[in-house]
Design a protein around this motif. Structure first.
Motif, PDB file in Angstrom:
ATOM      1  N   ARG A  72       1.089  -1.245  -0.099  1.00 43.48           N
ATOM      2  CA  ARG A  72      -0.033   0.157   0.006  1.00 43.48           C
ATOM      3  C   ARG A  72       0.913   1.100  -0.128  1.00 43.48           C
ATOM      4  O   ARG A  72       0.518   2.521  -0.624  1.00 43.48           O
ATOM      5  N   TYR A  73       1.911   1.181   0.668  1.00 39.76           N
ATOM      6  CA  TYR A  73       2.936   2.180   0.903  1.00 39.76           C
ATOM      7  C   TYR A  73       3.505   2.614  -0.660  1.00 39.76           C
ATOM      8  O   TYR A  73       3.520   3.774  -1.313  1.00 39.76           O
ATOM      9  N   VAL A  74       3.895   1.617  -1.417  1.00 38.58           N
ATOM     10  CA  VAL A  74       4.242   1.565  -2.930  1.00 38.58           C
ATOM     11  C   VAL A  74       3.090   2.099  -3.647  1.00 38.58           C
ATOM     12  O   VAL A  74       3.387   3.054  -4.610  1.00 38.58           O
ATOM     13  N   ALA A  75       1.797   1.665  -3.535  1.00 37.58           N
ATOM     14  CA  ALA A  75       0.759   2.185  -4.379  1.00 37.58           C
ATOM     15  C   ALA A  75       0.562   3.640  -4.171  1.00 37.58           C
ATOM     16  O   ALA A  75       0.383   4.236  -5.021  1.00 37.58           O
ATOM     17  N   VAL A  76       0.613   4.175  -3.040  1.00 34.70           N
ATOM     18  CA  VAL A  76       0.510   5.640  -2.738  1.00 34.70           C
ATOM     19  C   VAL A  76       1.410   6.349  -3.240  1.00 34.70           C
ATOM     20  O   VAL A  76       0.990   7.395  -3.956  1.00 34.70           O
ATOM     21  N   ASN A  77       2.870   5.927  -2.979  1.00 32.93           N
ATOM     22  CA  ASN A  77       3.937   6.989  -3.629  1.00 32.93           C
ATOM     23  C   ASN A  77       3.788   6.650  -5.095  1.00 32.93           C
ATOM     24  O   ASN A  77       4.068   7.827  -5.814  1.00 32.93           O
ATOM     25  N   THR A  78       3.228   5.678  -5.823  1.00 33.19           N
ATOM     26  CA  THR A  78       3.282   5.487  -7.147  1.00 33.19           C
ATOM     27  C   THR A  78       2.107   6.374  -7.755  1.00 33.19           C
ATOM     28  O   THR A  78       2.573   7.154  -8.786  1.00 33.19           O
ATOM     29  N   ALA A  79       0.943   6.471  -6.986  1.00 35.38           N
ATOM     30  CA  ALA A  79      -0.273   7.163  -7.317  1.00 35.38           C
ATOM     31  C   ALA A  79       0.250   8.701  -7.372  1.00 35.38           C
ATOM     32  O   ALA A  79       0.115   9.504  -8.213  1.00 35.38           O
ATOM     33  N   PHE A  80       1.084   9.086  -6.264  1.00 41.85           N
ATOM     34  CA  PHE A  80       1.542  10.404  -6.192  1.00 41.85           C
ATOM     35  C   PHE A  80       2.310  10.731  -7.375  1.00 41.85           C
ATOM     36  O   PHE A  80       2.198  11.903  -7.840  1.00 41.85           O
ATOM     37  N   GLN A  81       3.303   9.975  -7.722  1.00 48.23           N
ATOM     38  CA  GLN A  81       3.929  10.576  -8.759  1.00 48.23           C
ATOM     39  C   GLN A  81       3.327  10.352 -10.219  1.00 48.23           C
ATOM     40  O   GLN A  81       3.525  10.972 -10.904  1.00 48.23           O
ATOM     41  N   THR A  82       2.297   9.298 -10.384  1.00 45.55           N
ATOM     42  CA  THR A  82       1.846   9.130 -11.664  1.00 45.55           C
ATOM     43  C   THR A  82       0.966  10.267 -11.895  1.00 45.55           C
ATOM     44  O   THR A  82       0.869  10.893 -13.105  1.00 45.55           O
ATOM     45  N   MET A  83       0.296  10.920 -10.846  1.00 51.81           N
ATOM     46  CA  MET A  83      -0.678  12.070 -10.927  1.00 51.81           C
ATOM     47  C   MET A  83       0.229  13.338 -10.971  1.00 51.81           C
ATOM     48  O   MET A  83      -0.485  14.311 -10.949  1.00 51.81           O
ATOM     49  N   GLU A  84       1.489  13.130 -11.012  1.00 46.21           N
ATOM     50  CA  GLU A  84       2.154  14.515 -10.888  1.00 46.21           C
ATOM     51  C   GLU A  84       2.100  15.296  -9.755  1.00 46.21           C
ATOM     52  O   GLU A  84       1.977  16.479  -9.899  1.00 46.21           O
ATOM     53  N   LEU A  85       1.795  14.943  -8.522  1.00 42.06           N
ATOM     54  CA  LEU A  85       1.419  15.569  -7.458  1.00 42.06           C
ATOM     55  C   LEU A  85       2.772  16.085  -6.712  1.00 42.06           C
ATOM     56  O   LEU A  85       3.868  15.379  -6.943  1.00 42.06           O
ATOM     57  N   SER A  86       2.769  17.196  -5.982  1.00 42.94           N
ATOM     58  CA  SER A  86       3.740  17.568  -4.758  1.00 42.94           C
ATOM     59  C   SER A  86       3.492  18.316  -3.700  1.00 42.94           C
ATOM     60  O   SER A  86       2.308  18.567  -3.721  1.00 42.94           O
ATOM     61  N   LEU A  87       4.346  18.142  -2.713  1.00 46.37           N
ATOM     62  CA  LEU A  87       4.055  18.604  -1.615  1.00 46.37           C
ATOM     63  C   LEU A  87       4.200  20.100  -1.572  1.00 46.37           C
ATOM     64  O   LEU A  87       5.208  20.465  -2.017  1.00 46.37           O
ATOM     65  N   ASP A  88       3.507  21.143  -1.321  1.00 48.45           N
ATOM     66  CA  ASP A  88       3.712  22.279  -1.160  1.00 48.45           C
ATOM     67  C   ASP A  88       4.674  22.773  -0.236  1.00 48.45           C
ATOM     68  O   ASP A  88       4.742  22.021   0.914  1.00 48.45           O
TER      69      ASP A  88
END
Length: 326
Positions: A72-88
């Motif tokens: 699940r940790y990998v899934a969240v991090n992967t989705a974060f990258q796939t959606m091109e998200l970033s932390l402000d």
């Protein structure tokens, strides 16, 4: 995000860049996800979470939990990258500050189970990724935003707005020991609070009456004159306070006698000031969106295959068990 091939491609580049999970020399990877190693430190972190549950699961249950959490940790991090998200910058700074503060408090524990500061901070920051993913999916401008009326309905159902005076029915001596007031004093205070509540309910200004109490009572009072939002689990309030407020009509005052405190409470409309909802909107979104977010993470996790090395996983389990006993 919806395509398996895209997820796998991003996963491979993501992990190889060491922004998710990595393997270190001399630390046999207990788990691989789509052929890429998840290192022992990450696995031990999640083992520790499972062992800390009450009651804890058996050994196999703990290892299975850690395996699922790693995926699940990998899934969240992967989705974060796939959606091109970033932390402000503010969120990244807050996550770093909180992680470092927690590390200072609990570093001995994590070092005992062979989890480094680098891994601890990386995993803690992943929680911020999860919240960013939540906003991207269900926030106001998300892919499937949760309706504002749903959030406001949750806010109205699970929160109350109050102004109140907290009367302490005890004093503290020079040794720090509490000495409860005698029954006569307790009754006098309670009667005064009841009288004040009746005056407010008859139309007198609460602000004026609240302000007059300190000189009239002769006991220690803690005044909360600005409207505050409370929930059933708000820290610093005794058991029964939230439920007592629920028993009051909006706009009405009442008296709550809880343990060695007596409270004069005015219940306020939670929508009397638009900032009250806005200040708690994120908490409402987290509560309302948690179930669909978990479902989405589970769906993403099913896109990945994993292989666990039994011996390495057992060694991690032993390290954590021994470290927790140290």
């Amino acid at each position: 995000m919806k395509k398996t091939t895209a997820l796998i491609a991003v996963l491979l580049s993501f992990i190889l860049l060491c922004t998710a999970c990595s393997v270190t020399e001399g630390d046999a990877a207990p788990l691989t996800v789509n052929g890429t190693a998840v290192d022992g430190e990450v696995f031990r972190y999640f083992l520790d979470e499972a062992i800390g549950e009450d009651p804890p699961a058996d050994r196999d249950g703990v290892i299975n939990f850690a395996t699922e959490q790693c995926i699940r940790y990998v899934a969240v991090n992967t989705a974060f990258q796939t959606m091109e998200l970033s932390l402000d910058p503010a969120a990244r700074a807050a996550a770093s500050e909180e992680a470092n503060a927690l590390w200072r408090m609990f570093h001995a524990h994590y070092e005992a189970i062979d989890v480094s500061k680098e891994t601890f901070i990386k995993l803690y920051t992943a929680d911020a990724y999860r919240e960013t993913l939540r906003e991207a999916l269900y926030g106001e401008n998300g892919e499937t935003p949760i309706d504002e009326d749903v959030l406001k309905g949750y806010f109205a159902e699970h929160y109350n707005a109050v102004r109140y005076v907290d009367g302490l029915l005890y004093t503290t001596d020079e040794n720090g020991d509490k000495k409860t007031y005698d029954e006569e004093t307790r009754q006098r205070v309670f009667a005064k609070f009841e009288q004040t509540a009746q005056q407010i309910n008859a139309g007198s200004a609460a602000e004026v009456l609240f302000a007059s109490l300190p000189t009239a009572m002769g006991i220690d009072l803690q005044q909360h004159l600005s409207t505050e939002i409370i929930a059933a689990d708000t820290p610093g309030l005794p058991a029964g306070f939230f439920q007592g407020v629920e028993g009051l009509k909006i706009g009405k005052a009442g008296v709550l006698l809880l343990s060695d405190h007596v409270y004069l409470v005015l219940r306020v409309d939670v929508f009397s000031d638009e900032t009250l909802f806005e200040n708690n909107r994120a908490a409402c979104l987290r509560a309302v969106s948690e179930a669909p977010l978990l479902e989405e993470i589970s769906r993403l996790s099913e896109e990945f295959t994993s292989v666990r090395k039994t011996r390495a996983a057992l060694e991690c389990y032993t390290t954590v068990k021994d470290g927790r006993r140290a």
